[in-house]
Scaffold this active site. Structure first.
Site, mmCIF file in Angstrom:
data_model
loop_
_atom_site.group_PDB
_atom_site.id
_atom_site.type_symbol
_atom_site.label_atom_id
_atom_site.label_comp_id
_atom_site.label_asym_id
_atom_site.label_seq_id
_atom_site.Cartn_x
_atom_site.Cartn_y
_atom_site.Cartn_z
ATOM 1 N N HIS A 163 0.830 -1.219 0.000
ATOM 2 C CA HIS A 163 0.000 0.000 0.000
ATOM 3 C C HIS A 163 0.859 1.262 0.000
ATOM 4 O O HIS A 163 0.404 2.313 0.457
ATOM 5 C CB HIS A 163 -0.949 0.036 1.202
ATOM 6 N N SER A 284 15.295 21.942 -15.390
ATOM 7 C CA SER A 284 14.112 22.772 -15.589
ATOM 8 C C SER A 284 14.562 24.105 -16.172
ATOM 9 O O SER A 284 15.633 24.603 -15.831
ATOM 10 C CB SER A 284 13.411 22.992 -14.251
ATOM 11 N N LYS A 290 16.332 21.846 -10.196
ATOM 12 C CA LYS A 290 15.608 20.631 -10.590
ATOM 13 C C LYS A 290 16.485 19.633 -11.338
ATOM 14 O O LYS A 290 17.405 19.983 -12.060
ATOM 15 C CB LYS A 290 14.408 20.994 -11.486
ATOM 16 N N GLU A 297 9.374 9.188 -16.623
ATOM 17 C CA GLU A 297 7.985 9.654 -16.788
ATOM 18 C C GLU A 297 7.457 9.304 -18.178
ATOM 19 O O GLU A 297 6.301 8.919 -18.352
ATOM 20 C CB GLU A 297 7.923 11.164 -16.568
#
Ligand code: ARG
Length: 470
Positions: A163, A284, A290, A297
């Site tokens: 979970h 970024s 970043k 992704e």
């Protein structure tokens, strides 16, 4: 062959007085997609012409002319100057029309006892067969990358989750090997698909077979198929070989997406379990700090494209009456894109895994949080104090509540506190409360203990043809 509007006299144009409209040509032409099967189309034509000559259906001279013309077409393809023409609709008519330009009359005999319906699906089976081999080797590359990192981290402790809540300590090597197992089943599905695919539709002609005395065993053998397909209607209309390939890719991509998601989570500041190498990170344009896991992704998203393409093709085939229908032309775009995307994702994942840095200190610290050794405490009560597991579960829950109230891990809770719940506990309890002891104790077959994981690493090295530790 093309008029001033770029429209050709269609090969099938004998009974037509007018040319197709531009929009008709746009919806109908498939050359932009099926040109990728040019090598398979040439191979299929070579095999077909040889067989026609062997069976005395065309003359040896015509076959020699055809083979010579196909050689020249192959040279043009390799040199990058084969003229792909949209007005010739698809790769089959492009190759045949070019053959006619190069050798004249004998080219017109090549299509004897053949239809584009058996021709296209022969080419397509050959293409998918090659692509399945490539997909398998991309997965094997990923397995090797995972295995190498698993071997480095046989003993590294990380939290195991259920979970997405801390459950029990596991070893990072164990976690990585889980993906090696998945990839192996994925390879098995791909292998199975390739086995079932390997029958020749060539010679089924349009749908009913042919009156010419062809020998389908000859063409099947020369194209590396195991046998000719036994039913001509099935041969021209079946696309389950492509569906099965896409289903196998879809499942494999689903596995990649799970690992991709873990990379996204692990490389976040909140987890801090891993850092991608510079080669596999992006910055970024506005936030200088970043370090984004873009490739992970994109794999997560692209897995959906592969599943979507499987579903699209299934939708196109569903309820399609026998035998061939033009709906089947779209099978190739979907299949090519799915294979391209899969190969890219598998290779990107191997690259990320190969160079990712695991923050083992942070992983170990996280593993110690969340009372991850509570099960070890309960198991101890069962083993040493002979408590029924349900009672041990309850007692452990009360001890966890004490630790929670004090804001400490189980291993840091004083013995006196534990004894307020279970007076028979002694110092010995601390021997099972560390994350290392917890992981080491799980020696059941398939378990997370470094002993078991090291054995699996050695086994996988042998299975993947790598050097095993002596
Ligand atoms: N381009 C077609 C396809 O990909 C080839 C077969 C065309 N057959 C036909 N009867 N129109 O399916």
């Amino acid at each position: 062959m093309a008029d001033k509007n770029g429209k050709g006299q269609q090969m099938w144009g004998g009974r037509f007085a007018a040319q197709p409209s531009d929009i008709m040509q746009s919806i109908n032409a498939s050359i932009d997609v099926d040109r990728r099967m040019v090598l398979q189309d040439i191979a299929g034509s070579r095999a077909h012409a040889d067989m026609l000559a062997d069976c005395g259906i065309i003359s040896e001279e015509d076959n020699e002319a055809i083979q010579g013309g196909l050689d020249r077409i192959l040279d043009e393809v390799k040199a990058g100057n084969f003229p792909y023409r949209v007005e010739l609709e698809d790769i089959h008519m492009n190759v045949e029309a070019r053959l006619k330009e190069l050798i004249g009359e004998p080219a017109g005999r090549l299509h004897t006892a053949r239809s584009r319906n058996d021709q296209v699906v022969t080419d397509f089976r050959l293409w998918v067969r090659g692509a399945l081999t490539e997909a398998q080797s991309a997965l094997a590359g990923l397995q090797k990358a995972l295995l190498k990192r698993a071997e480095e981290h046989v003993e590294s402790i990380m939290p195991g989750f259920t979970h997405l809540q801390t459950a029990q300590p596991v070893t990072l090597g164990h976690h990585l090997l889980a993906y090696v197992e998945m990839a192996e089943r994925d390879r098995g599905r791909i292998y199975d698909a390739a086995l079932r695919l390997n029958e020749s539709p060539l010679g089924a002609a349009a749908l009913a077979g042919t009156g010419f005395p062809i020998d389908r065993d000859i063409t099947a053998e020369s194209l590396g198929f195991d046998r000719p397909m036994a039913n001509s209607l099935d041969a021209v209309s079946a696309r389950d070989f492509a569906l099965e390939a896409l289903a196998a890719l879809s499942i494999a991509a689903t596995h990649l997406s799970r690992l991709a998601e873990e990379i996204v989570l692990w490389t976040s500041a909140q987890f801090g379990f891993a850092q991608l190498s510079d080669e596999w990170s992006t910055g970024s344009s506005i936030m200088p700090q970043k370090r984004n896991p873009d490739a992970a992704e994109l794999i997560r998203a692209k897995a959906a494209l592969i599943t979507g393409h499987f579903t699209s093709l299934q939708g196109a085939v569903k309820a399609l009456p026998l035998a061939y229908a033009k709906d089947l032309q779209d099978d190739k775009r979907l299949t090519f894109e799915a294979f391209d995307t899969f190969g890219l994702c598998a290779r990107a994942m191997a690259g990320m895994i190969d160079t990712i840095h695991f923050e083992t200190v942070a992983m170990r610290a996280a593993a110690a949080k969340g009372f991850s050794t509570a099960t070890d405490l309960a198991d101890y009560l069962v083993r040493e104090l002979k408590m029924p597991f349900r009672d041990a579960h309850h007692v452990t829950g009360r001890i966890v509540a004490l630790a929670e109230a004090d804001g400490v891990d189980l291993a840091a809770l004083p013995l006196q506190s534990m004894q307020t719940v279970e007076p028979r506990l002694t110092e010995d309890i601390f021997s099972v409360l560390s994350v290392e002891a917890s992981a080491a104790s799980r020696q059941s077959y398939g378990g997370t203990s470094p002993v078991r994981v090291a054995e699996q690493v050695d086994l996988w090295k042998k299975r993947l043809g790598l050097e095993a530790k002596s």
